[in-house]
Design a protein around this motif. Structure first.
Motif, mmCIF file in Angstrom:
data_model
loop_
_atom_site.group_PDB
_atom_site.id
_atom_site.type_symbol
_atom_site.label_atom_id
_atom_site.label_comp_id
_atom_site.label_asym_id
_atom_site.label_seq_id
_atom_site.Cartn_x
_atom_site.Cartn_y
_atom_site.Cartn_z
ATOM 1 N N ASN A 278 1.186 -1.263 0.054
ATOM 2 C CA ASN A 278 -0.018 -0.106 -0.050
ATOM 3 C C ASN A 278 0.850 1.325 0.154
ATOM 4 O OD1 ASN A 278 -1.868 2.297 0.678
ATOM 5 N ND2 ASN A 278 -3.038 0.868 1.958
ATOM 6 N N ILE A 279 1.109 1.876 -1.042
ATOM 7 C CA ILE A 279 2.042 2.862 -1.283
ATOM 8 C C ILE A 279 1.406 4.281 -0.674
ATOM 9 C CG2 ILE A 279 3.233 4.373 -2.886
ATOM 10 C CD1 ILE A 279 3.606 2.174 -4.599
ATOM 11 N N PRO A 280 0.181 4.677 -0.921
ATOM 12 C CA PRO A 280 -0.196 5.669 -0.048
ATOM 13 C C PRO A 280 -0.420 5.623 1.298
ATOM 14 C CG PRO A 280 -1.706 5.084 -1.947
ATOM 15 C CD PRO A 280 -0.665 3.934 -1.773
ATOM 16 N N ALA A 281 -0.140 4.389 1.801
ATOM 17 C CA ALA A 281 -0.033 4.107 3.197
ATOM 18 C C ALA A 281 1.278 4.290 3.643
ATOM 19 C CB ALA A 281 -0.631 3.038 3.905
ATOM 20 N N GLY A 282 2.303 4.393 2.722
ATOM 21 C CA GLY A 282 3.842 4.302 2.966
ATOM 22 C C GLY A 282 4.366 3.090 3.244
ATOM 23 N N GLU A 283 3.507 1.897 3.108
ATOM 24 C CA GLU A 283 4.233 0.576 3.229
ATOM 25 C C GLU A 283 5.623 0.390 2.773
ATOM 26 O OE1 GLU A 283 0.069 -1.835 4.246
ATOM 27 O OE2 GLU A 283 1.139 -2.497 2.622
ATOM 28 N N ASN A 284 5.813 0.980 1.312
ATOM 29 C CA ASN A 284 6.976 0.914 0.831
ATOM 30 C C ASN A 284 8.112 1.391 1.301
ATOM 31 O OD1 ASN A 284 5.804 3.470 -0.093
ATOM 32 N ND2 ASN A 284 7.095 3.540 -1.550
ATOM 33 N N ARG A 285 7.920 2.233 2.296
ATOM 34 C CA ARG A 285 8.985 2.986 3.157
ATOM 35 C C ARG A 285 9.438 2.229 4.595
ATOM 36 N NH1 ARG A 285 12.403 4.898 -0.616
ATOM 37 N NH2 ARG A 285 11.189 6.131 -1.990
#
Length: 218
Positions: free
Chosen positions: A34-41
């Protein structure tokens, strides 16, 4: 040995990798990021891909590919006896040029401005200008992509790993009302007829029956 695992986000460039995995009939798992939730960071994903980008593909031996073109070429070379990677070195070179053009120019310079104009300016008016510039760049780059393709059929004549990568920006053009040049519209509609593309779009939450009716560019 573990199954492959695709780290992806529905509707993103990772759709191309998802389609390729279906096409080569690999058994694989999917991890939605979930990129909008920042899971990629988050540390868990950065341990897999330090750049925090998608897609990433964990191979059966535990190694990870973190670049879409690398994923496409690896799957083309190593799955289904290499049937989706051209044997002709000249076609290999053309496949790489098409894929690089899509990811670097159509996507990186064009659609990036359309989808995240705020990344180019905090000022609302300047962000709107960035989005308009993105549409201009994407349209120009799509016309350049069309000129790289065979006149009929798939990008290289027969289906190859280049086709799903072309497809994802054609899909984006459809979703954002960026007109496709006639050659890319024909390619897009051809891809929409493939079983693997239909399955992936449904799995990612889209209705394939509503797609492919976009208008051509002049």
């Amino acid at each position: 040995m573990a199954n492959m695992c695709l780290y992806m986000a529905p509707g993103s460039c990772s759709t191309a990798a998802n389609i390729l995995l279906e096409e080569v009939e690999e058994v694989f798992e999917v991890a939605v990021i979930n990129i909008p939730a920042g899971e990629n960071r988050k540390p868990e994903y950065l341990a897999i891909n330090p750049r925090g980008t998608i897609p990433s593909l964990r191979l059966r031996d535990g190694s990870v590919l973190t670049d879409l073109i690398s994923i496409a070429e690896w799957l083309g070379r190593n799955c289904r006896r290499g049937r989706y990677w051209p044997a002709d070195p000249a076609l290999q070179d053309r496949a790489r040029k098409i894929m690089r053009h899509v990811t670097e120019n159509v996507h990186g310079l064009g659609f990036a401005r359309i989808f995240v104009p705020e990344a180019y300016s905090c000022d609302l008016e300047e962000a709107a200008q960035a989005m308009a510039e993105g549409r201009r760049i994407a349209s120009h780059a799509l016309n350049e992509a069309a000129a790289m393709l065979d006149e009929e059929g798939y990008a290289l004549g027969a289906f190859s790993v280049a086709d799903p990568i072309l497809f994802y920006v054609e899909f984006w053009a459809d979703m954002t009302d960026v007109p496709l040049p006639p050659r890319l519209l024909k390619h897009y509609q051809l891809m929409l007829g493939r079983d693997a593309v239909y399955r992936v779009l449904r799995e990612e939450g889209y209705d394939p029956g509503r797609l492919g009716k976009t208008t051509e560019s002049a």
